[in-house]
Design a protein around this motif. Structure first.
Motif, PDB file in Angstrom:
ATOM      1  N   UNK A   1      25.248  37.709  54.234  1.00  0.00           N
ATOM      2  CA  UNK A   1      25.163  37.009  55.520  1.00  0.00           C
ATOM      3  C   UNK A   1      23.789  36.386  55.711  1.00  0.00           C
ATOM      4  N   UNK A   2      22.766  37.036  55.175  1.00  0.00           N
ATOM      5  CA  UNK A   2      21.397  36.519  55.272  1.00  0.00           C
ATOM      6  C   UNK A   2      20.761  36.561  53.890  1.00  0.00           C
ATOM      7  N   UNK A   3      19.874  35.635  53.581  1.00  0.00           N
ATOM      8  CA  UNK A   3      19.227  35.629  52.261  1.00  0.00           C
ATOM      9  C   UNK A   3      18.409  36.896  52.031  1.00  0.00           C
ATOM     10  N   UNK A   4      18.393  37.346  50.784  1.00  0.00           N
ATOM     11  CA  UNK A   4      17.593  38.514  50.431  1.00  0.00           C
ATOM     12  C   UNK A   4      16.117  38.122  50.313  1.00  0.00           C
TER      13      UNK A   4
ATOM     14  N   UNK B   1      32.129  44.147  49.573  1.00  0.00           N
ATOM     15  CA  UNK B   1      31.590  44.205  50.934  1.00  0.00           C
ATOM     16  C   UNK B   1      30.267  44.966  50.962  1.00  0.00           C
ATOM     17  N   UNK B   2      30.228  46.067  50.241  1.00  0.00           N
ATOM     18  CA  UNK B   2      29.044  46.922  50.177  1.00  0.00           C
ATOM     19  C   UNK B   2      27.847  46.155  49.605  1.00  0.00           C
ATOM     20  N   UNK B   3      28.037  45.484  48.481  1.00  0.00           N
ATOM     21  CA  UNK B   3      26.922  44.806  47.814  1.00  0.00           C
ATOM     22  C   UNK B   3      26.534  43.514  48.515  1.00  0.00           C
ATOM     23  N   UNK B   4      27.492  42.814  49.091  1.00  0.00           N
ATOM     24  CA  UNK B   4      27.147  41.610  49.840  1.00  0.00           C
ATOM     25  C   UNK B   4      26.258  41.953  51.027  1.00  0.00           C
TER      26      UNK B   4
ATOM     27  N   UNK C   1      23.599  40.843  47.644  1.00  0.00           N
ATOM     28  CA  UNK C   1      24.160  40.380  46.379  1.00  0.00           C
ATOM     29  C   UNK C   1      25.354  39.458  46.617  1.00  0.00           C
ATOM     30  N   UNK C   2      25.364  38.327  45.941  1.00  0.00           N
ATOM     31  CA  UNK C   2      26.562  37.495  45.893  1.00  0.00           C
ATOM     32  C   UNK C   2      27.550  38.173  44.949  1.00  0.00           C
ATOM     33  N   UNK C   3      28.784  38.383  45.420  1.00  0.00           N
ATOM     34  CA  UNK C   3      29.762  39.150  44.656  1.00  0.00           C
ATOM     35  C   UNK C   3      31.011  38.313  44.381  1.00  0.00           C
ATOM     36  N   UNK C   4      31.530  38.440  43.162  1.00  0.00           N
ATOM     37  CA  UNK C   4      32.736  37.736  42.757  1.00  0.00           C
ATOM     38  C   UNK C   4      33.638  38.709  41.992  1.00  0.00           C
TER      39      UNK C   4
ATOM     40  N   UNK D   1      39.720  41.360  53.574  1.00  0.00           N
ATOM     41  CA  UNK D   1      38.786  41.923  54.562  1.00  0.00           C
ATOM     42  C   UNK D   1      37.826  40.855  55.061  1.00  0.00           C
ATOM     43  N   UNK D   2      37.241  41.086  56.218  1.00  0.00           N
ATOM     44  CA  UNK D   2      36.227  40.174  56.736  1.00  0.00           C
ATOM     45  C   UNK D   2      35.086  40.033  55.729  1.00  0.00           C
ATOM     46  N   UNK D   3      34.634  38.804  55.539  1.00  0.00           N
ATOM     47  CA  UNK D   3      33.507  38.557  54.642  1.00  0.00           C
ATOM     48  C   UNK D   3      33.889  38.226  53.225  1.00  0.00           C
ATOM     49  N   UNK D   4      35.181  38.327  52.872  1.00  0.00           N
ATOM     50  CA  UNK D   4      35.641  37.997  51.520  1.00  0.00           C
ATOM     51  C   UNK D   4      36.557  36.782  51.601  1.00  0.00           C
ATOM     52  N   UNK D   5      36.322  35.811  50.733  1.00  0.00           N
ATOM     53  CA  UNK D   5      37.141  34.606  50.684  1.00  0.00           C
ATOM     54  C   UNK D   5      37.815  34.494  49.327  1.00  0.00           C
ATOM     55  N   UNK D   6      38.880  33.691  49.293  1.00  0.00           N
ATOM     56  CA  UNK D   6      39.648  33.516  48.049  1.00  0.00           C
ATOM     57  C   UNK D   6      39.684  32.034  47.669  1.00  0.00           C
ATOM     58  N   UNK D   7      39.391  31.748  46.419  1.00  0.00           N
ATOM     59  CA  UNK D   7      39.589  30.420  45.845  1.00  0.00           C
ATOM     60  C   UNK D   7      40.331  30.604  44.528  1.00  0.00           C
TER      61      UNK D   7
END
Length: 376
Positions: A66-69, A94-97, A101-104, A43-49
């Motif tokens: 997308x913006x700092x909290x 997506x919801x928490x970002x 929140x930074x999500x992994x 989905x948009x906004x999620x990356x894979x490493x």
């Protein structure tokens, strides 16, 4: 070390599948080819490493705000359960970002787009092997998030673990393999013995034929859409949703991992003392909870009564840790002796089944988790 993904394929492929010698099911016995398999789109906004480990690369998904909290928020690390993968957390990430929140989310070996051991190698892989992957994920998040904190300070990861991943997380915490700033057991297998979590499937193992299937292939119990529906979702969940989810399930699974969780493997205080950041709320309000046990009302595996019992045991462990001086910043005078649960809280999400993060109404569980996380 994290390796950027270079895959461009849109679906996973396997070299071959084998039909069971009897019965209507076709189940996969061979390792995917290529290995790791080509990953699915994100989905948009999620990356894979990928995290480089001695066994092979592990998939790590990331969703950043997308913006700092306005105020710093701890990173959330999502750990899946049996047959799951990092992708089961797409909606939550997506919801928490979007809320700062930074999500992994990680896929252990043999799951998602991570490397795959052979069928029998994974079948006999024990809890310790799977725990290595969970710890590798936490360490990678700590490394990546280290730039957001002052030099010398420790990154406080909040661990959210589901189903058998919850049992794995409790084992890791109980042995001091990692420390976290918060822990959510989300529809998770309790560490005080998990026989009751598998009674739902007992009738499917009650005949020699079914037992033979089970001995040869762990996926037998989740081989059909109806089996996945009844075990993981509420009765009202559309089958189209279940079929979409089925594509995320791993083709085979470790049996050592869940079998080792059947007897009790934690004491309570061993897990609680692996959580840091405890602080009194002030006045007579008690201690803010950094341990959330979140149950789904219609879960037929980790049922609300089972998880309430686990939460109660951890609640009893909390003052024991305080008396032993294991929780920095909290004294015996901060702990109340009443029915308000200091340090540990228990919630039930109405109307959802075991995979509450993958229901149509997944926001219900996400909102409960957000309410807790915002107060850490």
């Amino acid at each position: 070390m994290c390796i950027p993904t270079t895959y461009s394929s849109t679906t996973s492929t396997t070299s071959t599948t084998s039909t069971m010698p009897f019965g209507p099911f076709t189940l996969q016995w061979r390792t995917p080819s290529p290995n790791p398999p080509p990953p699915s789109p994100l989905p948009n906004g999620i990356t894979r490493t990928y995290i480089n480990t001695p066994g092979g690369p592990l998939e790590l998904l990331c969703a950043l705000p997308a913006t700092p909290s306005p105020r710093p928020k701890p990173p959330l690390f999502f750990a899946h359960g049996g047959f799951g993968c990092a992708a089961v957390w797409h909606a939550y990430m997506t919801f928490f970002a979007a809320r700062g929140y930074a999500c992994y989310a990680i896929s252990y070996r043999g799951h998602g787009a991570s490397w795959y051991p052979s069928f029998w190698a994974l079948f006999f892989s024990g809890r310790a092997a799977m725990a290595q992957d969970l710890v590798a994920g936490v360490r990678e998040v700590e490394r990546r998030e280290g730039g957001r904190v002052a030099k010398g300070e420790r990154v406080g990861v909040v661990l959210v673990a589901h189903s058998a991943g919850g049992a794995l997380a409790q084992w890791v915490l109980g042995r001091g393999m990692v420390r976290v700033e918060g822990f959510c057991l989300l529809g998770g297998v309790p560490g005080f013995g998990s026989w009751s979590c598998y009674t739902f499937w007992a009738h499917q193992l009650s005949t020699p034929l079914n037992l033979l299937y089970y001995c040869f292939h762990p996926r037998y119990l989740l081989a059909t859409t109806q089996q996945v529906h009844s075990a993981f979702f509420s009765p009202a969940t559309p089958l189209s949703r279940v079929r979409e989810f089925e594509r995320l399930l791993s083709p085979y699974e470790s049996m050592g991992w869940p079998l080792q969780a059947l007897p009790a493997f934690v004491t309570g205080p061993d897990v609680v003392q692996a959580i840091g950041g405890w602080k009194p709320r002030g006045g007579a309000a008690g201690v803010a909870p950094r341990f959330l046990v979140l149950a789904a009302e219609l879960d037929v595996l980790c049922t609300p009564p089972v998880l309430r019992d686990a939460a109660s045991r951890y609640r009893d462990a909390f003052p024991a840790c305080v008396r032993a001086g294991k929780l920095d910043g909290v004294s015996e005078g901060d702990v109340r002796d009443d029915e308000d649960w200091d340090g540990v809280t228990f919630k039930v999400v109405r109307g959802l089944g075991h995979h509450l993060q993958n229901h149509v109404e997944w926001e219900r569980g996400a909102e409960e988790l957000l309410s807790w996380a915002d107060n850490l």
